[in-house]
Design an enzyme around this catalytic site. Structure first.
Site, PDB file in Angstrom:
ATOM      1  N   GLY A  35      -5.961  -6.731   0.337  1.00 10.22           N
ATOM      2  CA  GLY A  35      -6.474  -5.782   1.313  1.00 10.22           C
ATOM      3  C   GLY A  35      -5.580  -4.561   1.370  1.00 10.22           C
ATOM      4  CD  GLU A  36      -1.090  -4.339   2.655  1.00  6.08           C
ATOM      5  OE1 GLU A  36      -0.564  -3.512   1.860  1.00  6.08           O
ATOM      6  OE2 GLU A  36      -0.475  -5.326   3.079  1.00  6.08           O
ATOM      7  N   GLY A  37      -6.220  -1.623   1.231  1.00  8.65           N
ATOM      8  CA  GLY A  37      -6.612  -0.530   0.342  1.00  8.65           C
ATOM      9  C   GLY A  37      -5.913  -0.594  -0.994  1.00  8.65           C
ATOM     10  CB  ILE A  82      -0.987  -0.002   1.192  1.00  2.00           C
ATOM     11  CG1 ILE A  82      -1.995   1.131   1.064  1.00  2.00           C
ATOM     12  CG2 ILE A  82      -0.255   0.061   2.518  1.00  2.00           C
ATOM     13  CD1 ILE A  82      -2.810   1.131  -0.222  1.00  2.00           C
TER      14      ILE A  82
END
Length: 338
Positions: free
Chosen positions: A304-306, A104
Site C-alpha cells: 500500500g502507501e502508493g 513511500i
C-alpha cells in the site's frame, strides 16, 4: 479547488466526466508513427505516451510535476482482529511518513514525486462496518472533499496511497458490493494475518454485506456504509483528477477498491487511469479485470502507501522520453520503410 457541496453534487459529477483531448491523441499517434522505429516496437510505452497526450491535451506531454498523496484513517472493524497490527500503528506510520522514513518516502524520492500526507480523524475510527455504517453522510462528504482538495491543479501525474490498519476489510466489502461474489473471493491476508485472521475478515465482510447491501444503491452510499475516511478520500482525489483531466497511476488493492463503487456504475470512469501494478492481494487481479486495466508491473508487492504506483512512475517517464526525444524518420534522414 474542486469541492462537492453535497451528496447530489458528488453524484452529478459522475455524470459529467470530461474525456481526453482527441486532437492531441491523434497528433501523438501520428508522431509515434513517424519516430525512428518499427511501428509498435516500443509496445506499451507507445500506448502510455498517447494516453498521457490525451489527458494532458498536448501532443508532447510532460511530467515535471508528479504528485503523491497518502491518506490515513482508522477503522472500527479493526477491533475484530482482522489485521496483524494494532490500530496505533496508523498514527505511528503517519509520523514515519512525515519524518521521511517509510518505503513511500524512499520511492517518491527515487521517482521525483512530491509527497504529502493527509491524516483524517485518526483519533475517531469509523464505525465497525459489520455492525453499523462506517460514516455518516457528512463524514463521507468531508472525506471525499479532503481527497479532492489534496489534488494540485498543476499536477501532471497523480497517484494516491493509504495507511489504515484493517483497511483491507472494508476494501474487500466495497469490491463485493460493487461487483458481487462471495466475501472469500475478495479477502486475502492483507498485512500478513494467519488463516484464523482471514476467517475473521471473511465473517466481518459477510456480516457487513448482509447489513448494508440492500441500501447500497449508489456509489456514495456504498462508500459511506462500507468504506473508510482514507478510502473515500482516495475516491475523491481520483474523481477530482478526472474532473481536471489529470492522469492517475492506480496503486494496489485498496486504492482500486476506493473507486470500485464508482466503476460499477460508471464503467468508463478509469479512462484517465493506468494500473501501476498488480499486488499480491488476491482480489486485486480480479478487480483490475473488472476495470479492464492491464498492470504495468507484477512485483508481488502488498504494502500500500502508493508504493506500487511510485515504482511505476519511471515507466511513464520512459514512455514520454522516447515519445518526445526520439528523432522522426525525416529528421534523422532514415528511410521509413513501407
Amino acid at each position: 479547488m474542486i469541492r462537492f457541496a453535497d451528496r447530489a453534487a458528488f453524484t452529478a459529477a459522475l455524470s459529467a466526466l470530461p474525456g481526453p483531448g482527441e486532437a492531441a491523441v491523434t497528433a501523438a499517434r501520428t508522431r509515434q508513427a513517424e519516430l525512428t522505429k518499427p511501428a509498435g516496437s516500443l509496445g506499451r510505452l507507445e500506448d502510455i505516451a498517447v494516453f498521457m497526450a490525451g489527458w494532458q491535451n498536448t501532443p508532447r506531454p510532460r511530467i515535471d510535476r508528479v504528485q503523491a498523496v497518502v491518506f490515513a484513517g482508522n477503522h472500527g472493524v479493526a477491533a475484530r482482529g482482522v489485521s496483524a497490527f494494532p490500530v496505533e500503528v496508523t498514527e505511528q506510520m503517519v509520523a514515519n511518513f512525515r519524518a521521511g522514513g517509510a518505503a513511500i518516502n524512499a520511492l517518491c524520492r527515487s521517482c521525483s514525486a512530491d509527497l504529502s500526507v493527509v491524516p483524517l480523524d485518526l483519533e475517531r475510527p469509523t464505525g465497525d462496518i459489520s455492525e453499523e455504517a462506517a460514516m455518516s453522510e457528512a463524514e463521507c462528504l468531508a472525506a471525499l472533499n479532503a481527497g479532492a482538495a489534496a489534488v494540485s491543479p498543476d499536477t501532471q501525474l497523480l497517484f494516491v496511497g493509504e495507511m489504515g490498519i484493517g483497511n483491507t476489510t472494508p476494501a474487500s466489502a466495497l469490491c463485493a458490493a460493487a461487483f458481487g461474489g462471495e466475501a472469500a473471493l475478495w479477502c486475502g491476508k492483507g498485512s500478513g494475518i494467519d488463516d484464523e485472521g482471514v476467517a475473521r475478515k471473511i465473517l466481518a465482510v459477510e456480516q457487513a454485506l448482509a447489513l448494508h447491501l440492500p441500501d447500497c444503491d449508489d456509489a456514495f452510499e456504498t462508500l459511506r456504509r462500507l468504506g473508510g475516511r482514507e478510502i473515500a478520500a482516495m475516491a475523491g482525489a481520483i474523481l477530482a483528477a478526472r474532473m481536471m483531466r489529470i492522469p492517475v497511476l492506480l496503486d494496489g488493492f485498496i486504492a482500486c477498491a476506493s473507486i470500485a463503487p464508482i466503476v460499477a456504475r460508471v464503467p468508463g470512469f478509469t479512462a484517465h487511469c493506468l494500473a501501476a501494478h498488480c499486488s499480491a492481494e488476491p482480489g486485486h487481479v480480479r478487480l483490475l479485470g473488472y476495470f479492464g486495466l492491464e498492470p504495468l508491473l507484477r512485483l508481488g508487492m502488498r504494502l500500500g502507501e502508493g508504493s506500487g504506483a511510485a515504482a511505476a512512475v519511471p515507466i511513464v517517464r520512459a514512455a514520454l522520453a522516447t515519445h518526445n526525444e526520439m528523432a522522426t524518420f525525416a529528421e534523422a534522414a532514415v528511410a521509413s520503410g513501407s
